[in-house]
Motif scaffolding. Structure first.
Motif, PDB file in Angstrom:
ATOM      1  N   ARG A  79       0.822  -1.207   0.000  1.00  0.00           N
ATOM      2  CA  ARG A  79       0.000   0.000   0.000  1.00  0.00           C
ATOM      3  C   ARG A  79       0.865   1.270   0.000  1.00  0.00           C
ATOM      4  O   ARG A  79       0.389   2.350  -0.315  1.00  0.00           O
ATOM      5  N   GLY A  80       2.139   1.106   0.376  1.00  0.00           N
ATOM      6  CA  GLY A  80       3.013   2.274   0.517  1.00  0.00           C
ATOM      7  C   GLY A  80       2.727   3.051   1.777  1.00  0.00           C
ATOM      8  O   GLY A  80       3.001   4.260   1.855  1.00  0.00           O
ATOM      9  N   ALA A  81       2.198   2.380   2.787  1.00  0.00           N
ATOM     10  CA  ALA A  81       1.820   3.048   4.028  1.00  0.00           C
ATOM     11  C   ALA A  81       3.049   3.373   4.861  1.00  0.00           C
ATOM     12  O   ALA A  81       3.815   2.484   5.227  1.00  0.00           O
ATOM     13  N   ARG A  82       3.211   4.629   5.174  1.00  0.00           N
ATOM     14  CA  ARG A  82       4.308   5.063   6.033  1.00  0.00           C
ATOM     15  C   ARG A  82       3.874   5.223   7.486  1.00  0.00           C
ATOM     16  O   ARG A  82       4.697   5.216   8.390  1.00  0.00           O
ATOM     17  N   THR A  83       2.561   5.395   7.704  1.00  0.00           N
ATOM     18  CA  THR A  83       2.019   5.507   9.054  1.00  0.00           C
ATOM     19  C   THR A  83       0.835   4.562   9.196  1.00  0.00           C
ATOM     20  O   THR A  83       0.072   4.343   8.255  1.00  0.00           O
ATOM     21  N   ALA A 100       6.470   0.729   9.266  1.00  0.00           N
ATOM     22  CA  ALA A 100       5.587   1.892   9.271  1.00  0.00           C
ATOM     23  C   ALA A 100       5.521   2.508  10.663  1.00  0.00           C
ATOM     24  O   ALA A 100       5.546   1.802  11.676  1.00  0.00           O
ATOM     25  N   GLU A 101       5.453   3.815  10.709  1.00  0.00           N
ATOM     26  CA  GLU A 101       5.372   4.528  11.983  1.00  0.00           C
ATOM     27  C   GLU A 101       4.020   4.277  12.641  1.00  0.00           C
ATOM     28  O   GLU A 101       2.979   4.430  12.015  1.00  0.00           O
ATOM     29  N   ARG A 102       4.031   3.892  13.925  1.00  0.00           N
ATOM     30  CA  ARG A 102       2.786   3.659  14.651  1.00  0.00           C
ATOM     31  C   ARG A 102       2.222   4.989  15.145  1.00  0.00           C
ATOM     32  O   ARG A 102       2.931   5.796  15.717  1.00  0.00           O
ATOM     33  N   VAL A 103       0.923   5.178  14.917  1.00  0.00           N
ATOM     34  CA  VAL A 103       0.213   6.355  15.410  1.00  0.00           C
ATOM     35  C   VAL A 103      -0.815   5.880  16.426  1.00  0.00           C
ATOM     36  O   VAL A 103      -1.668   5.051  16.111  1.00  0.00           O
ATOM     37  N   ALA A 104      -0.736   6.395  17.642  1.00  0.00           N
ATOM     38  CA  ALA A 104      -1.619   5.929  18.708  1.00  0.00           C
ATOM     39  C   ALA A 104      -3.026   6.487  18.536  1.00  0.00           C
ATOM     40  O   ALA A 104      -3.222   7.597  18.033  1.00  0.00           O
ATOM     41  N   ASP A 105      -4.000   5.699  18.950  1.00  0.00           N
ATOM     42  CA  ASP A 105      -5.395   6.132  18.967  1.00  0.00           C
ATOM     43  C   ASP A 105      -5.616   6.915  20.255  1.00  0.00           C
ATOM     44  O   ASP A 105      -5.689   6.344  21.339  1.00  0.00           O
ATOM     45  N   THR A 106      -5.713   8.227  20.168  1.00  0.00           N
ATOM     46  CA  THR A 106      -5.889   9.071  21.348  1.00  0.00           C
ATOM     47  C   THR A 106      -7.165   9.890  21.223  1.00  0.00           C
ATOM     48  O   THR A 106      -7.621  10.205  20.122  1.00  0.00           O
ATOM     49  N   ALA A 107      -7.718  10.266  22.375  1.00  0.00           N
ATOM     50  CA  ALA A 107      -8.958  11.046  22.388  1.00  0.00           C
ATOM     51  C   ALA A 107      -8.754  12.417  21.763  1.00  0.00           C
ATOM     52  O   ALA A 107      -9.694  13.021  21.246  1.00  0.00           O
ATOM     53  N   VAL A 117      -3.296   9.849   8.252  1.00  0.00           N
ATOM     54  CA  VAL A 117      -2.777   8.504   8.493  1.00  0.00           C
ATOM     55  C   VAL A 117      -3.014   7.646   7.251  1.00  0.00           C
ATOM     56  O   VAL A 117      -4.075   7.693   6.630  1.00  0.00           O
ATOM     57  N   ASP A 118      -2.016   6.854   6.883  1.00  0.00           N
ATOM     58  CA  ASP A 118      -2.124   6.039   5.666  1.00  0.00           C
ATOM     59  C   ASP A 118      -3.039   4.825   5.849  1.00  0.00           C
ATOM     60  O   ASP A 118      -3.821   4.492   4.957  1.00  0.00           O
ATOM     61  N   SER A 119      -2.919   4.146   6.985  1.00  0.00           N
ATOM     62  CA  SER A 119      -3.684   2.904   7.198  1.00  0.00           C
ATOM     63  C   SER A 119      -4.053   2.783   8.665  1.00  0.00           C
ATOM     64  O   SER A 119      -3.439   3.412   9.535  1.00  0.00           O
ATOM     65  N   VAL A 120      -5.063   1.956   8.933  1.00  0.00           N
ATOM     66  CA  VAL A 120      -5.423   1.599  10.301  1.00  0.00           C
ATOM     67  C   VAL A 120      -5.605   0.086  10.356  1.00  0.00           C
ATOM     68  O   VAL A 120      -6.139  -0.524   9.433  1.00  0.00           O
ATOM     69  N   VAL A 121      -5.114  -0.529  11.444  1.00  0.00           N
ATOM     70  CA  VAL A 121      -5.243  -1.974  11.640  1.00  0.00           C
ATOM     71  C   VAL A 121      -6.036  -2.205  12.926  1.00  0.00           C
ATOM     72  O   VAL A 121      -5.707  -1.648  13.972  1.00  0.00           O
ATOM     73  N   THR A 122      -7.084  -3.012  12.832  1.00  0.00           N
ATOM     74  CA  THR A 122      -7.887  -3.329  14.016  1.00  0.00           C
ATOM     75  C   THR A 122      -8.228  -4.810  14.052  1.00  0.00           C
ATOM     76  O   THR A 122      -8.177  -5.500  13.031  1.00  0.00           O
ATOM     77  N   PRO A 151      -9.533   7.322   8.201  1.00  0.00           N
ATOM     78  CA  PRO A 151      -8.438   6.881   7.309  1.00  0.00           C
ATOM     79  C   PRO A 151      -8.966   6.159   6.079  1.00  0.00           C
ATOM     80  O   PRO A 151     -10.017   5.509   6.115  1.00  0.00           O
ATOM     81  N   ASP A 152      -8.229   6.247   4.988  1.00  0.00           N
ATOM     82  CA  ASP A 152      -8.696   5.736   3.697  1.00  0.00           C
ATOM     83  C   ASP A 152      -8.495   4.228   3.533  1.00  0.00           C
ATOM     84  O   ASP A 152      -9.048   3.632   2.617  1.00  0.00           O
ATOM     85  N   HIS A 153      -7.694   3.620   4.402  1.00  0.00           N
ATOM     86  CA  HIS A 153      -7.350   2.197   4.250  1.00  0.00           C
ATOM     87  C   HIS A 153      -7.498   1.515   5.605  1.00  0.00           C
ATOM     88  O   HIS A 153      -6.846   1.889   6.581  1.00  0.00           O
TER      89      HIS A 153
END
Length: 213
Positions: A79-83, A100-107, A117-122, A151-153
């Protein structure tokens, strides 16, 4: 008289002629509908889930638990996801193989920050085979509802067969109605009056699902 008192008064008047021994809603409404359509094995149920997910234009992957980290890393790289946005309770081992750089889910995350953000994983709460639907309930490994809408992905990880059921009646028994439930059937899509399909308007343009088992 307040609006509340006025509304409750109307309710009482509407119920005034109801016999005291009237059966409750749960007793009056029959629940004898089919719980699932057809007699399928566990493997057939998972295959049906994969088929219906793909029919909704989700991209389906299969792997073992040992291969999950490598599979996720490959998907993010393709996907070319950097974050990548990460819910607080997500298993850190899942993303151990990606750079890929991890971005925390914060309030405090703003919509603009989430959109960058490029992608989200759940993870998921449960998946429904007959409808090709993924259900999230806001658990720690799934995060807030908004991180799966902006996020788009979006990559969802489904544990097979524990998190797969055949039908909607079966999934309702496993969900807590007090939780923030998100039902996802494929990537976000809508059509205008000429039936031109547009994806990504109300959520992720790309949905990928990994069936891990």
């Amino acid at each position: 008289m307040s609006s509340r008192e006025r509304i409750l008064g109307r309710v009482r008047r509407a119920l005034a002629d109801v016999p005291g021994d009237e059966p409750s809603y749960e007793e009056a409404v029959g629940r004898d509908y089919l719980r699932e359509h057809g007699d399928r094995s566990v493997e057939e149920t998972v295959d049906l889930l994969a088929e219906n997910l793909a029919d909704y234009r989700a991209i389906v992957h299969r792997c073992t638990a040992d291969d999950l980290a490598a599979t996720l890393a490959g998907m993010l790289a393709a996907r070319g996801a950097r974050t990548v946005l990460v819910p607080a309770g997500l298993d850190p081992g899942w993303l151990a193989a990606t750079d890929a750089e991890r971005v925390a889910d914060t309030a405090g995350s703003t919509p603009h920050e989430l959109d960058r953000v490029d992608s989200v994983v759940t993870a998921v709460a449960v998946a429904v085979a007959e409808t090709g639907t993924i259900v999230l309930d806001g658990s720690p490994d799934q995060g807030r509802r908004r991180i799966t809408l902006v996020p788009d992905h979006h990559i969802c990880v489904v544990r097979v067969p524990d998190q797969v059921v055949s039908s909607v009646p079966q999934v309702m028994e496993r969900l807590d109605p007090a939780r923030p439930l998100t039902w996802i059937s494929g990537p976000s899509a809508t059509s205008d009056i000429e039936l031109d399909r547009v994806e990504g308007v109300h959520g992720p343009r790309t949905l990928e699902v990994i069936l891990v088992g």
